[in-house]
Write an enzyme that holds these catalytic residues in place. Sequence first.
Site, PDB file in Angstrom:
ATOM      1  N   LYS A 204     -38.582 -26.488   4.209  1.00  0.00           N
ATOM      2  CA  LYS A 204     -39.743 -27.233   3.724  1.00  0.00           C
ATOM      3  C   LYS A 204     -39.306 -28.568   3.152  1.00  0.00           C
ATOM      4  CE  LYS A 204     -39.669 -24.951  -0.817  1.00  0.00           C
ATOM      5  NZ  LYS A 204     -40.346 -24.029  -1.719  1.00  0.00           N
ATOM      6  N   ASP A 234     -45.388 -18.836  -8.248  1.00  0.00           N
ATOM      7  CA  ASP A 234     -46.177 -19.465  -9.305  1.00  0.00           C
ATOM      8  C   ASP A 234     -47.621 -19.645  -8.842  1.00  0.00           C
ATOM      9  OD1 ASP A 234     -47.165 -20.897 -11.436  1.00  0.00           O
ATOM     10  OD2 ASP A 234     -45.462 -22.249 -11.592  1.00  0.00           O
TER      11      ASP A 234
END
Length: 339
Positions: A204, A234
């Site tokens: 990524k 998260d």
Amino acid sequence: MPAMTEPKLIAGNANRPLANSIARRMSMHRGMSVGLVDARVERFNDQEIFVEVYENVRGEDMFIIQPTSNPANDNLMELLIMTDALRRSSADRITAVIPYFGYARQDRRAKARTPISAKLVANLLTEAGVDRVLTLDLHATQIQGFFDIPVDNLYAAPVFALDVKHHFADRLDELMIVSPDVGGVGRARELAQRIGAPLAIVDKRREKPGEVAEMTVIGDVTGKTCIIVDDICDTAGTLCKAASVLIENGATEVHAYITHGVLSGPAVERIENSVMKTLVITDSIEAAPPAKAARNIRIVPTAPMFAQAILNIWNGTSVSSLFETDTLVPIYEGMYSRV
């Protein structure tokens, strides 16, 4: 040399269910009642934290169970103040059991004029009087070097391996372990080796924190049941996008095993609406009601592992033995009887 006194547990407010579960497990191991030390951890009207310990702890081997999860600052201060209270009450040794170590993501200076907050937290804990730290899947293992006291870092991989072998017993040869970024390859490889599965990587590229501009799959996931492995989830944006990219690249199913389910903001809603079949997290952080109720989120207990680790520390025996899957099978009793 075996300790002469019994280990004593005390807990803050961050994750009382986990603390109670650890106490119950230790009671089973010891063949005697092990409870939490009677204490109160309260706040004044201005939110100052106050701690009072009602039992005598002089000369005792104390274990404070307190993850520093959200609200991170409040839970960290609770831990520091509890440590000070025990130190001033003449406790012999204080071990901070921190299932989730907050501020661990701030382990280096990524750019100019930024702090290394993980090091600051290490200094605070040591200065407060902590003699030893027991934690689970530190975001960066080099944080152990921030301390000048012993740090035992447990790993979720052995427990995840038991869980994977149990729930995917009929298709182990179809599994592909996936790291959601290059930095997490070591963690993913650990699980891949334990279950004998191949490894793929989702590369990524971030434009800024919290946003992912582009994702590329390194490895052939066609026809595979993919299991994404990471330490922290998260807001779940990256995780859900990685799952979608894997499906687009030919994966038949996507599951995820994440140690610490922070699950802040829209995380639970994103996970429920994602292509992921299941997200497995541990109870290192107490799950909020929406996470407990989510159809595709499952929680694996860590109390058996932490209870045994505490007993090993107290008794002066090896903690690293808990890194082995075979050691955890009897600890987790009949949960994974098919393994």
